[in-house]
Scaffold this active site. Sequence first.
Site, mmCIF file in Angstrom:
data_model
loop_
_atom_site.group_PDB
_atom_site.id
_atom_site.type_symbol
_atom_site.label_atom_id
_atom_site.label_comp_id
_atom_site.label_asym_id
_atom_site.label_seq_id
_atom_site.Cartn_x
_atom_site.Cartn_y
_atom_site.Cartn_z
ATOM 1 N N HIS A 26 1.939 -2.001 1.342
ATOM 2 C CA HIS A 26 1.992 -1.962 2.927
ATOM 3 C C HIS A 26 3.094 -0.811 2.900
ATOM 4 O O HIS A 26 3.671 -0.953 2.369
ATOM 5 C CB HIS A 26 2.044 -3.036 4.172
ATOM 6 C CG HIS A 26 1.501 -3.498 5.190
ATOM 7 N ND1 HIS A 26 2.157 -2.704 6.161
ATOM 8 C CD2 HIS A 26 0.653 -2.701 5.647
ATOM 9 C CE1 HIS A 26 2.264 -2.496 6.883
ATOM 10 N NE2 HIS A 26 0.893 -2.628 6.831
ATOM 11 N N LYS B 248 -0.370 -13.186 12.213
ATOM 12 C CA LYS B 248 -1.790 -12.988 11.991
ATOM 13 C C LYS B 248 -1.733 -14.533 11.483
ATOM 14 O O LYS B 248 -2.641 -14.311 10.249
ATOM 15 C CB LYS B 248 -1.170 -12.266 10.040
ATOM 16 C CG LYS B 248 -0.558 -11.166 10.857
ATOM 17 C CD LYS B 248 -1.231 -10.454 9.536
ATOM 18 C CE LYS B 248 -0.522 -8.514 9.436
ATOM 19 N NZ LYS B 248 -1.189 -7.762 9.790
ATOM 20 N N ASP C 186 5.830 -10.603 0.172
ATOM 21 C CA ASP C 186 4.836 -9.857 1.248
ATOM 22 C C ASP C 186 3.828 -10.871 1.502
ATOM 23 O O ASP C 186 2.958 -10.455 1.011
ATOM 24 C CB ASP C 186 4.772 -8.443 1.279
ATOM 25 C CG ASP C 186 4.027 -8.124 2.773
ATOM 26 O OD1 ASP C 186 3.514 -9.151 3.516
ATOM 27 O OD2 ASP C 186 4.091 -6.957 2.303
ATOM 28 N N CYS D 78 -2.171 1.570 6.480
ATOM 29 C CA CYS D 78 -0.591 1.484 5.587
ATOM 30 C C CYS D 78 -0.346 1.628 4.575
ATOM 31 O O CYS D 78 0.313 0.995 4.823
ATOM 32 C CB CYS D 78 -0.028 0.341 6.877
ATOM 33 S SG CYS D 78 0.523 0.153 8.367
ATOM 34 N N GLN E 232 -0.486 -11.036 4.893
ATOM 35 C CA GLN E 232 -2.181 -11.668 4.248
ATOM 36 C C GLN E 232 -2.020 -12.919 3.475
ATOM 37 O O GLN E 232 -3.729 -13.960 3.849
ATOM 38 C CB GLN E 232 -2.646 -10.191 3.380
ATOM 39 C CG GLN E 232 -3.093 -9.066 4.729
ATOM 40 C CD GLN E 232 -3.323 -9.031 6.256
ATOM 41 O OE1 GLN E 232 -3.843 -9.907 6.068
ATOM 42 N NE2 GLN E 232 -3.023 -8.540 6.518
HETATM 43 N N1 PMP Z 1 2.234 -6.186 5.095
HETATM 44 C C1 PMP Z 1 0.936 -6.549 5.431
HETATM 45 C C2 PMP Z 1 -0.061 -7.289 3.578
HETATM 46 C C3 PMP Z 1 0.088 -6.637 6.062
HETATM 47 O O1 PMP Z 1 -0.909 -6.171 5.806
HETATM 48 C C4 PMP Z 1 1.299 -6.247 7.225
HETATM 49 C C5 PMP Z 1 -0.392 -5.975 8.786
HETATM 50 N N2 PMP Z 1 -0.686 -5.149 8.434
HETATM 51 C C6 PMP Z 1 2.257 -5.933 6.849
HETATM 52 C C7 PMP Z 1 3.333 -5.821 5.969
HETATM 53 C C8 PMP Z 1 2.979 -5.585 8.720
HETATM 54 O O2 PMP Z 1 3.316 -6.705 8.836
HETATM 55 P P1 PMP Z 1 3.787 -6.548 11.342
HETATM 56 O O3 PMP Z 1 3.090 -5.571 11.436
HETATM 57 O O4 PMP Z 1 3.941 -8.137 11.615
HETATM 58 O O5 PMP Z 1 5.322 -6.539 10.644
#
Ligand code: PMP
Length: 406
Positions: free
Chosen positions: A122, A225, A199, A364, A202
């Site tokens: 991401h 999430k 990270d 993203c 998910q």
């Molecule tokens: N890493 C992953 C794999 C994600 O799916 C997301 C959210 N789409 C993020 C990081 C970022 O998370 P946040 O916007 O809650 O900081």
Amino acid sequence: MIDWPQVRAQFPILQQQVNGKPLIYFDSAATSQKPLAVIEAMDHYYRWDNANVHRGLHELSSRATDAFEAARAKIARFVGAGTADEIIYTRGTTEAINLVAGIWGAHFLKPGDVVLITEMEHHSNIVPWQLAAQRSGATLKFVPVLDDGTLDLVAADELLTAEVKLFAFNHISNSLGTINPVVDLCRKARSIGAVTLVDGAQAVGHVPVNVQDIGCDFYAFSGHKMCGPTGIGALYCRTQWLEKMPPWQGGGEMILHVSMERSTYKSGPARFEPGTPPIAGAIGMGAAVDYLESIGIENIAAYDDELTQYAMGRLQELEGIRILGPLTGKRGSLAAFTLAAAHPHDLVTLTNEQGLALRGGHHCTQPLMRRFKAPGTARASFYFYNTRAEIDAMMDILNDAIRFFS
Ligand code: PMP
């Protein structure tokens, strides 16, 4: 036996119509919905206990402090941290990664070092490392992704050289659904002396997570999430780094003594939590942990998996579909796909008219979309409050869309 319809009934938002149709919320990978237990915990805090934490000697402040710290302990236990102190509250995964890239990166990276990430990250696990590399003179390298959406582990072995100081990768990809072999990746990184950051945006709340079993140094995740509120998340930070990392942002709460010239800092997570924290958010995230544990994370994982396998089977019936990521085996509870008949944005706009919330775009993960030559995808993501009937309804809507666009 879990009474799943009863579980679903705990999510008031799902009981509405959108554009005259029952809402089908298939966007939990972007943010999950919140059960009454979480909404009520935050409501209770603001109605009865609202006060600033840590600094007051009065009743409300000690209640707020107790709830705030109890939530930290719950979150720590939920992800298998050794102590509650290893949990630093952040605004979410993004801020947690920025914290490590900012402080650890500034302190421990130097020219000639390598930060290794993967092609399936991401943006929040790419851009902070680009910035850290630019500031330190380190080089950023990527582990490639194979056509089936899994990491190229042979290439990873070759890339894990002595120059690699940190290896950062996701636990579950938000675009591919790939579940990465996090234990193995951390073991390999450790064997060459590299630090690891996972990270887990998910993963936490979807599958059982135990940071000690994983063997990582840092693990980042978001409250929103996993049925908690937005604006709160956490960084698991292995004790050895808590003491070695200098502060990030300065302010109240993180200090021991301040003089005109210099300051001394608290130890533990407080050192990285300046100012008034998101108290209601932390309490909400703690309530989300209680709620998920009341159902059982193993039960949630099994339900998610069954639903996802069903969706994968049904989606593959669609004409002109291409699903990114592994087509067989376990995957995260999401499917990102393109249809020959329509651009993802047009598709998602049309399905919205039928009350179906899909996400369209690059999610993203622009480097990954380029890797798969996809202009973007539509993504359906599921959670334990979704049903097979909703997947069947999605299929009808998508078949209608294909007819409409063809
Ligand atoms: N890493 C992953 C794999 C994600 O799916 C997301 C959210 N789409 C993020 C990081 C970022 O998370 P946040 O916007 O809650 O900081």
